[in-house]
Each structure stands twice: as structure tokens, then as C-alpha cells.
Design a protein around this motif. Structure first.
Motif, PDB file in Angstrom:
ATOM      1  N   THR A  38     -65.900  -8.591  25.170  1.00 16.94           N
ATOM      2  CA  THR A  38     -66.829  -7.857  26.044  1.00 16.94           C
ATOM      3  C   THR A  38     -67.812  -8.828  26.692  1.00 16.94           C
ATOM      4  O   THR A  38     -68.079  -8.767  27.902  1.00 16.94           O
ATOM      5  N   ALA A  39     -68.334  -9.742  25.875  1.00 14.04           N
ATOM      6  CA  ALA A  39     -69.302 -10.723  26.408  1.00 14.04           C
ATOM      7  C   ALA A  39     -68.640 -11.592  27.478  1.00 14.04           C
ATOM      8  O   ALA A  39     -69.263 -11.908  28.506  1.00 14.04           O
ATOM      9  N   VAL A  43     -57.935  -6.819  25.530  1.00 15.27           N
ATOM     10  CA  VAL A  43     -57.932  -6.654  26.981  1.00 15.27           C
ATOM     11  C   VAL A  43     -58.648  -5.332  27.271  1.00 15.27           C
ATOM     12  O   VAL A  43     -58.433  -4.334  26.567  1.00 15.27           O
ATOM     13  N   LEU A  44     -59.520  -5.325  28.279  1.00 18.22           N
ATOM     14  CA  LEU A  44     -60.269  -4.097  28.601  1.00 18.22           C
ATOM     15  C   LEU A  44     -59.647  -3.385  29.803  1.00 18.22           C
ATOM     16  O   LEU A  44     -59.174  -4.022  30.745  1.00 18.22           O
ATOM     17  N   LEU A  45     -59.695  -2.067  29.764  1.00 16.40           N
ATOM     18  CA  LEU A  45     -59.094  -1.246  30.818  1.00 16.40           C
ATOM     19  C   LEU A  45     -60.139  -0.363  31.483  1.00 16.40           C
ATOM     20  O   LEU A  45     -61.199  -0.126  30.914  1.00 16.40           O
ATOM     21  N   ALA A 100     -70.496  -5.921  13.297  1.00 18.83           N
ATOM     22  CA  ALA A 100     -69.536  -6.991  13.623  1.00 18.83           C
ATOM     23  C   ALA A 100     -69.372  -7.103  15.139  1.00 18.83           C
ATOM     24  O   ALA A 100     -69.300  -8.201  15.697  1.00 18.83           O
ATOM     25  N   TYR A 101     -69.311  -5.960  15.819  1.00 15.84           N
ATOM     26  CA  TYR A 101     -69.147  -5.969  17.280  1.00 15.84           C
ATOM     27  C   TYR A 101     -70.357  -6.657  17.934  1.00 15.84           C
ATOM     28  O   TYR A 101     -70.201  -7.509  18.812  1.00 15.84           O
ATOM     29  N   CYS A 102     -71.552  -6.290  17.488  1.00 18.69           N
ATOM     30  CA  CYS A 102     -72.765  -6.892  18.064  1.00 18.69           C
ATOM     31  C   CYS A 102     -72.799  -8.398  17.796  1.00 18.69           C
ATOM     32  O   CYS A 102     -73.161  -9.197  18.681  1.00 18.69           O
ATOM     33  N   ALA A 103     -72.395  -8.783  16.579  1.00 22.25           N
ATOM     34  CA  ALA A 103     -72.398 -10.218  16.253  1.00 22.25           C
ATOM     35  C   ALA A 103     -71.398 -10.953  17.154  1.00 22.25           C
ATOM     36  O   ALA A 103     -71.689 -12.044  17.662  1.00 22.25           O
ATOM     37  N   GLY A 104     -70.231 -10.359  17.365  1.00 23.90           N
ATOM     38  CA  GLY A 104     -69.224 -10.972  18.237  1.00 23.90           C
ATOM     39  C   GLY A 104     -69.734 -11.074  19.664  1.00 23.90           C
ATOM     40  O   GLY A 104     -69.525 -12.085  20.343  1.00 23.90           O
ATOM     41  N   TYR A 105     -70.441 -10.042  20.093  1.00 22.45           N
ATOM     42  CA  TYR A 105     -70.966 -10.028  21.467  1.00 22.45           C
ATOM     43  C   TYR A 105     -71.962 -11.183  21.639  1.00 22.45           C
ATOM     44  O   TYR A 105     -71.915 -11.918  22.629  1.00 22.45           O
ATOM     45  N   THR A 106     -72.825 -11.351  20.666  1.00 27.02           N
ATOM     46  CA  THR A 106     -73.825 -12.423  20.758  1.00 27.02           C
ATOM     47  C   THR A 106     -73.146 -13.794  20.662  1.00 27.02           C
ATOM     48  O   THR A 106     -73.461 -14.708  21.429  1.00 27.02           O
ATOM     49  N   ALA A 107     -72.175 -13.898  19.739  1.00 27.10           N
ATOM     50  CA  ALA A 107     -71.462 -15.177  19.591  1.00 27.10           C
ATOM     51  C   ALA A 107     -70.717 -15.533  20.881  1.00 27.10           C
ATOM     52  O   ALA A 107     -70.539 -16.711  21.199  1.00 27.10           O
ATOM     53  N   GLY A 108     -70.301 -14.517  21.632  1.00 33.17           N
ATOM     54  CA  GLY A 108     -69.572 -14.756  22.883  1.00 33.17           C
ATOM     55  C   GLY A 108     -70.492 -15.025  24.059  1.00 33.17           C
ATOM     56  O   GLY A 108     -70.032 -15.089  25.202  1.00 33.17           O
TER      57      GLY A 108
END
Ligand SMILES: Nc1ncnc2c1ncn2[C@@H]1O[C@H](COP(=O)(O)OP(=O)(O)O)[C@@H](O)[C@H]1O
Ligand SMILES: O=P(O)(O)O[C@H]1O[C@H](CO)[C@@H](O[C@H]2O[C@H](CO)[C@@H](O)[C@H](O)[C@H]2O)[C@H](O)[C@H]1O
Length: 496
Positions: free
Chosen positions: A289-290, A375-377, A439-447
Motif C-alpha cells: 500500500t505504501a 497487487v491492488l485492484l 502488522a498492516y500499519c507496521a508494514g505501511y510505515t516500513a514501506g
């Protein structure tokens, strides 16, 4: 190409300007009417009026139809079967009815109903005139006719105001039969073999649909986080800018839907309360997402929040809440707390925060896990919002908040049918949602995305705004799911 055989079920092909011009007689200033198309459309209108309200994508449910006005009718195939492309304005009565909505219909006409066309796709038998006795149906379900559409996309044809456009790159095979997608969706899609998927937008507004606009921007920037755009088609509607009608993208044949994956994990909680590994996927999805946000911020216009813009953002949320309260009076008791949450945005020091183009309706069903990653749609945004509003730059965290709601939905799904009856299960579901949201928020920040924890007032307001949208969406489309967003509203209101 050989001339198709003619029968009583044919559509006349007229000289091109007449055949593809506006049909019907109600709109002022129409050009010459194509007699064949016009006769067919007039015969079809009563059947369309009965059938439209039964379709999931029809937005006017519960409001009587005051008038059906054909806008543009284009015969794309003549003979038996015939294929008629039709844009149709639907008006509702009442003082607040407005100009109505334009819908895209792809109508098949055959003397014999094809086996692939189920009862929900049949509009009925035409009566009288040239088409007497022919079956009128939704051609999305007819592989031969949807194959025809792919041919037009492959050759980049033009029919009057309809233009078929291809992106540069490898040529398109024009000869694949199409099957109707069975996915639960707001539009209608046709899948060609395992190669392409064509989305036919149902409710049409003038202008480029954000799904095409953003997918093209991401494709051109080389992003692999969306399925490559292969072609699209559009129509010049009532002298305004071209309206996007359909979008052809690579079909992700080896992908799994994020919603199904999440539900599968959640269902296992019943027998095995161990955490499972979805949190790893949630983290990767946050990163993806990021990545998409970064490309959109680089390639499309951005702005910065200031006091006035923040007040506007909060005001729009409050307005949406008020309309939602009218539609679903059960929301009324939460109104003061929710309004206070929006109000707090103005004191939340958001000045300078970047706003940009975003996905606009992100949820687990819009994320596909492929062997190469997520992949986003569907960058169309919330289908109920006017197109101009969907194209406005927004805080990127709006997408993050929407995805957080989706983890909540997946967890709540486990409890469906037994609300409050099994506290242990409810606790497991809540823990699953909390783990995956984190986990999603952490991934978003890491990205490289903004840390959602850094702006708690904004995150809460965005999540409330989404849940309010969901309340209206569920009340309209899936009333038995209404308790899911209502429970979230209850919980969020308690934090204000
Ligand atoms: N490129 C694709 N590859 C594989 N499946 C797809 C693709 N695009 C859409 N789908 C499937 O179709 C569903 C609906 O697509 P979506 O773009 O969300 O349509 P809508 O806007 O009508 O809701 C998705 O949830 C997914 O299951
Ligand atoms: O995918 P669409 O563009 O059609 O989006 C609409 O339908 C979605 C449901 O299919 C709806 O999403 C809501 O339900 C999901 C579970 O089915 C959940 O994961 C989402 O979080 C929730 O918002 C979406 O809001 C609506 O616009």
C-alpha cells in the motif's frame, strides 16, 4: 468479415453517424434518429425498467423510476445474435431527484436464449415490430458477444461516439471468448480465458474514471502493484469530456483474493486459536500500500493541509454523517460523539500534512496475493461518491483506515449468526483483528508511509468516516451485515 445472418432478432446497422448517434426523442437537440436502433430501444425500455432494479449495481433501489431516456445507442453487432451498446439515463421523481444517473447496458438480442444466460440476466421477450419474440438479455453472459467486444478493443475501433483504445505494448488477441465474472462487485466483469479481465462500469459519469486514471499512472510509472492496463473504451457523453466505459487489464490467474485468505485464517480460530501467519501477509500488504501511495504522490498532483483544508475535511465528514443518519436512523444516538471526533481534527495540528490521490475504497477484497506479492485492484473509489469528489487529493491514511476496517470485518464475520453468544470466540476474533491491524500499519510505515500512530485523531476520524459509509452501504445492499459496521461505530464512539 462476413455479413452476419439476419433474422427477426437483428439490429439494423445504419450509416455510421446515424447508427451511433443519440437515440430517443426526449433529449433536446438530438441528431438524426437511427430508426432501427430507436425501434429496438423503444421495444426494450419496458423490459429494462423491470430488470434494472433487480441488478446489484443499480444505485436507484427503492426509488421509483420516473423516466428512462436513451442517451446513446450503438449497434456493435447486427444479425442474430445482435449486440446493442446502450447508455441510458434513469430519472427518479420528487423535488430532490436531480438529473438522474446514466447506466451502461450491453444488450444481446437472439431468437433463441443461449444456455450461458441464466434467468437473472434475461430481460424478457421483445414484443411487436421487427424484434417480436426475440429474447433480450444482458450480453455480459454471452461469450460470443463479449468476444466481439474484445475484438473492438484489440483493433482500437471507433463507432460514432464510442472509442476503443489500446495501451502501447504487446498486441491483444482479439479472439478469446469471454465469461462473466461471478465475483460480488459494483460493476460487471468479463474474463477472457486466463489472460484479461474487462470491467464494464455500470454507472457512468462524464470524465475519466479514477480506476483508469490511476491504473494508467501506476502502469506508466512501471508499478507492478496493479494488473497491467491493456485497453479501455470510452464515450463522449452529451458534449462533455469522454466518460470511461470499460477497462481491460491482465487477469491475475494465479492470485488469491485477500478477503478469502483472511476469512480462511479467521475460520481456523474456531478449532485452533494459534495466531496463524496472516500477520506476515498483513505486513506485506501494508508495504505494498505504501509503495502504491509513493508512486501516486510522485506522479499525480499533491497538496498540503492547512487550517481551511482541515476544516473542509472535517466538515465533509460531518455532512456525510448527517446524510447517513437520515438513511439509517439507528446512527442518531452516536451522532454527538462522532461529530466531536470530527471536530477534534481541527485542533489536531495537521497543518502541512500531504494530501494526494489515493485508492479510495481499499479493502481486503481489492487486494490479490500473487506469487510476486500483493497487487491492488479497483481504484474507482467509493462508487456512491460523485466522480469529482473521488478525484480530490486525500490524506493517504484514508486508505490505511479503510483497510483496518476490513480486518475488523473479517474478524466480525466469524461471529456472524452468533453475536455475543460466545465471548471466548469474540475475544479471539478481536485479537486476530488487532494483530493484523498492527502488522498492516507496521508494514505501511516500513514501506515509507506515514506512521498511522503519529496522527491518532486523524486515524480515528477516517475510520469513523469509513464505518459510516459502510453502515449506509450495508443497509442498502446487505442488511444482514449491518451489525458489523454498527458495532465498529459503537466502539469508536466510546473512544471520543
Ligand atoms: N486483474 C484481475 N485479476 C484477477 N481477478 C480480478 C482482477 N480484477 C478484478 N478481479 C476480481 O474481480 C473482483 C471485482 O473486481 P473490482 O475491480 O473490485 O470490481 P468492482 O469495481 O465492480 O467491485 C475482485 O474482487 C477480484 O476478485
Ligand atoms: O468492491 P467494491 O468497489 O464493490 O466495494 C463495495 O463493496 C464492498 C463489499 O463487497 C464494501 O466493502 C465492505 O465489505 C467488505 C467485506 O465484504 C470489507 O472487507 C470492507 O472493509 C467493507 O468496507 C465496500 O465498502 C463497498 O464500497
Amino acid at each position: 468479415m462476413s455479413e452476419p445472418s439476419r433474422s427477426q432478432a437483428h439490429v439494423h446497422r445504419e450509416p455510421s453517424d446515424a447508427a451511433t448517434g443519440p437515440v430517443g426523442t426526449r433529449a433536446p437537440g438530438v441528431r438524426r434518429t437511427a430508426a432501427g436502433v430507436s425501434e429496438l430501444v423503444q421495444a426494450a425500455l419496458p423490459l429494462i425498467a423491470e430488470w434494472l432494479p433487480t441488478q446489484r449495481w443499480y444505485a436507484g433501489k427503492g426509488r421509483p423510476i420516473a423516466a428512462l431516456t436513451p442517451v446513446v445507442g450503438t449497434p456493435l453487432q447486427v444479425g442474430d445474435p445482435a449486440l446493442l451498446h446502450l447508455l441510458l439515463r434513469v430519472e427518479h421523481g420528487g423535488a430532490t431527484a436531480g438529473p438522474g444517473d446514466v447506466y451502461q447496458l450491453l444488450l444481446g438480442i437472439r431468437s433463441e436464449q443461449p444456455a450461458s444466460v441464466g434467468p437473472m440476466a434475461v430481460l424478457g421477450r421483445l414484443a411487436g415490430g421487427t424484434y417480436d419474440g426475440a429474447t433480450l438479455y444482458d450480453a455480459v453472459h454471452d461469450p460470443e458477444l463479449t468476444g466481439r467486444l474484445l475484438e473492438h478493443l484489440a483493433t482500437g475501433d471507433r463507432f460514432g461516439s464510442l472509442s476503443f483504445r489500446r495501451t502501447p505494448g504487446p498486441g491483444l488477441p482479439g479472439n478469446l471468448p469471454g465469461r462473466a465474472s461471478t465475483a460480488e462487485q459494483s460493476n460487471s466483469s468479463v474474463i477472457y480465458d486466463t489472460a484479461f479481465i474487462l470491467k464494464l462500469f455500470r454507472r457512468i459519469s462524464p470524465g475519466t474514471n479514477p480506476d483508469l486514471e490511476l491504473s494508467l499512472a501506476l502502469s506508466r510509472a512501471g508499478s507492478t502493484r496493479i494488473p497491467r492496463v491493456a485497453a479501455w473504451f470510452e464515450c463522449r457523453l452529451e458534449r462533455s469530456e469522454p466518460a470511461t466505459l470499460g477497462l481491460l487489464q491482465r487477469y491475475l490467474a494465479d492470485a488469491e483474493d485477500g478477503w478469502e485468505l483472511a476469512l480462511d485464517q479467521v475460520a481456523r480460530l474456531k478449532g485452533d486459536p494459534s495466531p496463524g501467519n496472516f500477520a506476515i501477509e498483513a505486513h506485506r500488504l501494508g508495504r505494498a500500500t505504501a509503495e502504491v501511495h509513493r508512486v501516486l504522490a510522485r506522479t499525480m498532483p499533491t497538496a498540503r493541509l492547512d487550517r481551511a483544508r482541515t476544516a473542509e475535511l472535517a466538515g465533509a465528514m460531518a455532512d456525510r454523517l448527517d446524510s447517513a443518519v437520515t438513511a439509517v436512523p439507528g446512527l442518531m444516538r452516536y451522532r454527538p460523539a462522532l461529530r466531536a471526533a470530527f471536530q477534534q481534527l481541527t485542533a489536531a495540528h495537521l497543518d502541512g500534512l500531504q494530501v494526494q490521490r489515493i485508492h479510495g475504497d481499499l479493502h481486503l477484497g481489492q487486494a490479490m496475493r500473487t506469487p510476486q506479492g500483493w497487487v491492488l485492484l479497483d481504484f474507482e473509489g467509493e462508487p456512491a461518491k460523485p466522480l469529482a469528489e473521488r478525484r480530490l487529493p486525500q490524506p493517504a491514511l484514508r486508505d490505511v483506515a479503510a483497510m483496518l476496517r476490513s480486518f475488523d470485518y473479517a474478524a466480525a464475520h466469524l461471529l456472524a449468526g452468533a453475536p455475543g453468544q460466545d465471548p471466548e470466540l469474540a475475544q479471539l476474533a478481536a485479537a486476530w483483528a488487532a494483530r493484523n491491524r498492527a502488522a498492516y500499519c507496521a508494514g505501511y510505515t516500513a514501506g515509507g508511509g506515514l506512521d498511522p500512530a503519529g496522527t491518532p485523531e486523524l486515524m480515528r476520524a477516517l475510520e469513523i468516516d469509513k464505518a459510516v459509509y459502510e453502515v449506509v452501504y450495508e443497509a442498502r445492499h446487505r442488511p444482514s451485515w449491518l451489525p458489523i459496521p454498527l458495532a465498529a461505530i459503537n466502539r469508536l464512539a466510546d473512544t471520543v
